[in-house]
Scaffold this motif. Structure first.
Motif, PDB file in Angstrom:
ATOM      1  N   LEU A  18     -75.514  66.366  61.585  1.00 13.07           N
ATOM      2  CA  LEU A  18     -75.855  67.259  61.985  1.00 13.07           C
ATOM      3  C   LEU A  18     -75.284  66.962  63.637  1.00 13.07           C
ATOM      4  O   LEU A  18     -74.717  67.880  64.310  1.00 13.07           O
ATOM      5  N   ARG A  19     -75.734  66.126  63.827  1.00 16.31           N
ATOM      6  CA  ARG A  19     -75.738  65.922  65.777  1.00 16.31           C
ATOM      7  C   ARG A  19     -73.619  65.413  65.612  1.00 16.31           C
ATOM      8  O   ARG A  19     -73.995  66.305  67.388  1.00 16.31           O
ATOM      9  N   GLU A  20     -73.019  65.242  64.948  1.00 20.88           N
ATOM     10  CA  GLU A  20     -71.878  64.788  65.078  1.00 20.88           C
ATOM     11  C   GLU A  20     -71.362  66.694  64.892  1.00 20.88           C
ATOM     12  O   GLU A  20     -70.739  67.323  65.434  1.00 20.88           O
ATOM     13  N   GLU A  66     -67.941  75.784  64.985  1.00 19.99           N
ATOM     14  CA  GLU A  66     -69.560  76.526  65.137  1.00 19.99           C
ATOM     15  C   GLU A  66     -69.546  77.349  64.260  1.00 19.99           C
ATOM     16  O   GLU A  66     -70.885  77.625  63.990  1.00 19.99           O
ATOM     17  N   LEU A  67     -68.474  77.811  63.004  1.00 20.05           N
ATOM     18  CA  LEU A  67     -68.567  78.859  62.118  1.00 20.05           C
ATOM     19  C   LEU A  67     -69.253  78.090  61.352  1.00 20.05           C
ATOM     20  O   LEU A  67     -69.919  78.921  60.732  1.00 20.05           O
ATOM     21  N   ILE A  68     -69.116  76.602  61.077  1.00 17.56           N
ATOM     22  CA  ILE A  68     -70.081  76.567  59.302  1.00 17.56           C
ATOM     23  C   ILE A  68     -71.609  75.850  59.869  1.00 17.56           C
ATOM     24  O   ILE A  68     -72.267  76.836  59.418  1.00 17.56           O
ATOM     25  N   TYR A  69     -71.835  75.253  61.486  1.00 15.04           N
ATOM     26  CA  TYR A  69     -72.458  75.227  61.403  1.00 15.04           C
ATOM     27  C   TYR A  69     -73.649  76.374  61.154  1.00 15.04           C
ATOM     28  O   TYR A  69     -75.047  76.876  61.292  1.00 15.04           O
ATOM     29  N   ASN A  70     -73.122  77.554  62.356  1.00 20.79           N
ATOM     30  CA  ASN A  70     -73.929  79.356  61.726  1.00 20.79           C
ATOM     31  C   ASN A  70     -73.795  79.838  60.606  1.00 20.79           C
ATOM     32  O   ASN A  70     -74.977  79.683  59.981  1.00 20.79           O
ATOM     33  N   ALA A  87     -84.787  68.280  60.930  1.00 23.19           N
ATOM     34  CA  ALA A  87     -85.670  68.924  61.742  1.00 23.19           C
ATOM     35  C   ALA A  87     -86.093  68.222  62.937  1.00 23.19           C
ATOM     36  O   ALA A  87     -86.921  68.812  64.303  1.00 23.19           O
ATOM     37  N   HIS A  88     -85.678  67.138  63.486  1.00 29.22           N
ATOM     38  CA  HIS A  88     -85.526  66.084  64.123  1.00 29.22           C
ATOM     39  C   HIS A  88     -84.953  67.474  65.377  1.00 29.22           C
ATOM     40  O   HIS A  88     -84.623  66.837  67.196  1.00 29.22           O
ATOM     41  N   SER A  89     -83.498  67.860  64.690  1.00 29.68           N
ATOM     42  CA  SER A  89     -82.862  68.502  65.812  1.00 29.68           C
ATOM     43  C   SER A  89     -83.494  70.342  66.487  1.00 29.68           C
ATOM     44  O   SER A  89     -83.150  70.904  65.864  1.00 29.68           O
ATOM     45  N   GLN A  90     -84.437  69.772  67.951  1.00 27.28           N
ATOM     46  CA  GLN A  90     -84.473  71.021  68.996  1.00 27.28           C
ATOM     47  C   GLN A  90     -83.516  72.114  68.115  1.00 27.28           C
ATOM     48  O   GLN A  90     -84.233  73.133  68.262  1.00 27.28           O
ATOM     49  N   ARG A  91     -82.651  71.937  68.643  1.00 24.08           N
ATOM     50  CA  ARG A  91     -81.479  73.158  68.433  1.00 24.08           C
ATOM     51  C   ARG A  91     -81.067  73.962  67.350  1.00 24.08           C
ATOM     52  O   ARG A  91     -81.441  74.432  67.180  1.00 24.08           O
ATOM     53  N   PHE A  92     -81.297  72.801  66.359  1.00 20.87           N
ATOM     54  CA  PHE A  92     -80.929  73.852  65.205  1.00 20.87           C
ATOM     55  C   PHE A  92     -82.376  74.204  64.805  1.00 20.87           C
ATOM     56  O   PHE A  92     -82.174  75.611  64.384  1.00 20.87           O
ATOM     57  N   THR A  93     -83.713  73.851  65.008  1.00 19.55           N
ATOM     58  CA  THR A  93     -84.952  74.880  64.563  1.00 19.55           C
ATOM     59  C   THR A  93     -85.195  76.042  65.051  1.00 19.55           C
ATOM     60  O   THR A  93     -85.214  77.113  65.108  1.00 19.55           O
ATOM     61  N   ASP A  94     -84.236  75.924  66.459  1.00 19.83           N
ATOM     62  CA  ASP A  94     -84.642  77.278  67.646  1.00 19.83           C
ATOM     63  C   ASP A  94     -83.672  78.485  66.992  1.00 19.83           C
ATOM     64  O   ASP A  94     -84.246  79.322  67.093  1.00 19.83           O
ATOM     65  N   ASP A  95     -82.616  77.633  66.171  1.00 21.03           N
ATOM     66  CA  ASP A  95     -81.503  78.286  66.205  1.00 21.03           C
ATOM     67  C   ASP A  95     -81.875  79.658  64.988  1.00 21.03           C
ATOM     68  O   ASP A  95     -82.096  80.403  64.411  1.00 21.03           O
ATOM     69  N   LEU A  96     -82.852  78.658  63.877  1.00 15.28           N
ATOM     70  CA  LEU A  96     -83.365  78.770  62.779  1.00 15.28           C
ATOM     71  C   LEU A  96     -84.415  80.138  62.929  1.00 15.28           C
ATOM     72  O   LEU A  96     -84.369  80.801  62.101  1.00 15.28           O
ATOM     73  N   LYS A  97     -85.531  79.426  64.128  1.00 14.43           N
ATOM     74  CA  LYS A  97     -86.495  80.329  64.147  1.00 14.43           C
ATOM     75  C   LYS A  97     -85.990  81.963  64.693  1.00 14.43           C
ATOM     76  O   LYS A  97     -86.789  82.322  64.721  1.00 14.43           O
TER      77      LYS A  97
END
Length: 359
Positions: A258-260, A273-277, A308-318
């Motif tokens: 996910l970092r990549e 960006e589309l696939i991540y979203n 869950a170590h990715s704050q960017r992901f967990t913030d987007d999920l929240k």
């Protein structure tokens, strides 16, 4: 005075985690790597038993020679066997046979019970144990219904970490585990999003080949028309490998990391960006479905696993699910701790040891 300890073993696809625990927690641990070049000589997972045993033995012997300890228990991660209730199981002959045969699924965790059984004689222990195996499945009766008679929804999941996260949340909320309701999302190479209610997982997606969101390398839920077309055009083994190992982020973007993917986005890659979203969106939908299954009673949502170590992901999920109920991030996994605690619950008489295959 000897320190009474237990040995905990958790085999992974290319490594074996091993640790010494006492009542206060972990005393020492090691994650022993197994290069793919060495593993490829073995046709079946069970064929790796002696190889892995020889790899972990020096660490065990070294720790014991350097410390005054008495080994009072052995507990290994349980693999894919018959569907069973959650809890701590005595590793009996039938469990060993099913883990060795791989008839219910080939997975590195099958080696956990085999390794502790092999070690048992070293310490003159009459029994060894496993806790909440991968095949733990007590889905509610309505959750088992698929829509096609003869096809039953399965609950193979990251049971150890899902239930351990729910236990941690229970302590946080001061609610007895047997009376709690939590939605837990284990997000890693595989994804398990489940409702833990009354101390058991009453609904969860199949973390390997089932419903739920796509993962870094797994397909998740798919449109049936496309699945049917693909299945008629390719051999079963090829389709199974595609869905379980070569789908998800890996198929779309060429990486499971996910970092990549986030780095690609920062460099202006619109496809990434589309696939991540879409990934965040699908995870959120599954969490929302589990919250609905709790009839809105879930005390909280727990986000765990490596992603869950990715704050960017967990913030987007929240942004999607944060208004449903309390939202907590508990990154990483607690499988070793869960195995140790499962042993001590039986050792202390808090729970009864279970006999495989059970009900």
């Amino acid at each position: 005075m000897q320190n009474k300890v237990i040995i905990v073993i958790n085999p992974g696809s290319t490594s074996t985690k091993i640790a010494f625990y006492n009542r206060e927690g972990e005393l020492s641990s090691s994650n022993i790597s197994h290069p793919q070049s060495e593993l490829q000589q073995f046709e079946k997972i069970a064929d790796q038993l002696d190889y892995r045993y020889q790899k972990i033995k020096p660490y065990i012997d070294g720790y014991i020679s350097d410390h005054t300890v008495e080994v009072i228990g052995l507990v290994g991660r349980g693999g894919i066997v018959k569907p069973i209730n959650g809890g701590t199981y005595r590793v009996n002959a039938e469990f060993l046979q099913d883990a060795r045969s791989g008839q219910y699924g080939e997975h590195a965790s099958n080696l956990g019970s085999l390794l502790v059984h092999k070690l048992k004689g070293e310490f003159s222990l009459p029994e060894c144990y496993t806790v909440d195996p991968v095949s733990t499945s007590r889905l509610s009766e309505v959750a088992k219904i698929s829509g096609v008679p003869g096809i039953v929804r399965d609950g193979r999941a990251h049971t150890l970490n899902v239930k351990m996260t729910a236990r941690k949340l229970s302590k946080m909320y001061k609610v007895p585990f047997a009376e709690s309701d939590f939605v837990v999302a284990h997000l890693g190479g595989g994804i398990s999003i489940g409702l833990v209610s009354g101390g058991r997982i009453v609904d969860v997606n199949d973390g390997l080949l089932g419903m739920g969101p796509f993962s870094p390398n797994r397909a998740g839920a798919l449109p049936l028309r496309g699945v049917m077309k693909l299945c008629y055009s390719k051999p079963e083994a090829e389709v199974k490998k595609l869905f379980s190992q070569n789908s998800g982020l890996k198929a779309y973007l060429g990486t499971e990391d996910l970092r990549e993917v986030l780095d690609m986005i920062d460099k202006g890659n619109t496809k990434a960006e589309l696939i991540y979203n879409a990934f965040v969106y699908q995870v959120a939908k599954e969490i929302g479905a589990c919250f609905a299954a709790s009839k809105g009673r879930a005390h909280a949502i727990g986000i765990t696993g490596g992603i869950a170590h990715s704050q960017r992901f967990t913030d987007d999920l929240k942004k999607y699910v944060g208004r449903l109920t309390d939202y907590h991030v508990l990154p990483g996994e607690s499988e070793m701790e869960a195995l140790a605690e499962g042993f001590y619950r039986v050792y202390d008489g808090e729970e009864k040891v279970l006999e495989y295959p059970g009900e």
